[in-house]
Scaffold this active site. Structure first.
Site: not given
Ligand code: DGL
Length: 268
Positions: A13, A44-45, A75-77, A154, A187-188
């Protein structure tokens, strides 16, 4: 182009997926990579599964048009809610970040109590829980969304008082569950590993999905004869849907490396 010589595509994302790219590059330094960060539509979350899937399919088609041999949904989401749809639109191997993290957590737990932290959408989807329970139905899984961790990272506040306070506040809910394994399901979160580790204490193993994903990508490429072993100066391409300047500034911290060629695309 020869199958082996085609790049690995990675999308997220936004910036966070660079933690996954970092591990992929570490594990397979000779591979060319193309990264797409959908920085115009992050986060995206907090979005609905339908919207995340629509964005994810755009990203997938964009990377596929770049002749990639393998797609990593960093991205996990997106991995939680859109992986099956993504797999159905491209004829190349696709991997998300949930399964490798879930498998590693099952291996790590002794007391069969696992915690999952991630975005609202990831936790709500129960993606980790379903996979963990499919391997061992006796395992108890506790999910906890930690939405403030994303902006915190971030902003660069990955240590110090504020990070510690926020981590303590969130994690107290999961600490009381007596878990011995905690999946960093976003991811973060690998950037907060030290703070999270301190709050959870030594008895809790932290599972970094990024590391597990990179190992799995390598195994799949090796087993399918698709890995590229030797190459000087592999290609590192980056595409974003908004502000390359911010992507470079924040992203170099995630990647722990320079980001040279960033191209802005108006839509993936
Ligand atoms: N990349 C998203 C995840 O790993 C985290 C940031 C988002 O909410 O887009 O879920």
């Amino acid at each position: 182009m020869n199958n082996k010589n085609r790049p690995i595509g990675v999308f997220d994302s936004g910036i966070g997926g660079l933690t996954v790219l970092k591990e992929i590059v570490k594990e397979m330094p000779s591979e060319d990579t193309i990264y797409l960060g959908d920085t115009a539509r992050v986060p995206y979350g907090i979005r609905s599964p339908e919207t995340v899937t629509r964005y994810s399919l755009d990203n997938t088609r964009f990377l596929f048009s770049k002749d990639i041999k393998f797609l990593v949904v960093a991205c996990n989401t997106a991995s939680s809610v859109s992986l099956d749809r993504i797999k159905s639109v491209v004829p190349i191997p696709v991997i998300g970040v949930i399964e490798p993290g879930a498998k590693a957590a099952v291996k790590a737990t002794n007391n069969k109590k696992i915690g999952i932290i991630g975005t609202e959408a990831t936790v709500r989807s129960d993606s980790y829980t379903r996979l963990i329970k499919a391997i061992d139905s006796d395992i108890e899984v506790f999910g906890l969304p930690c939405p403030l961790f994303v902006p915190l990272v971030e902003e660069g506040w990955t240590d110090g008082e504020i990070a510690a306070l926020i981590a303590e506040k969130y994690l107290e809910k999961i600490k009381s569950r007596d878990i011995d394994t905690l999946v960093l399901g976003c991811t973060h979160y690998p950037l907060l590993k030290t703070v999270i580790g301190k709050v959870m204490g030594e008895g809790v193993r932290l599972i970094d999905s990024a590391v597990e994903v990179a190992k799995e990508v390598k195994t799949i490429l090796d087993n399918s004869g698709l890995s590229r072993k030797e190459k000087q100066n592999p290609r590192r391409e980056f595409y974003v849907t908004d502000s390359p300047l911010r992507f470079r500034k924040v992203g170099e911290r995630f990647l722990e490396n320079k980001i040279e060629h960033i191209e802005l695309i108006t839509e993936p």
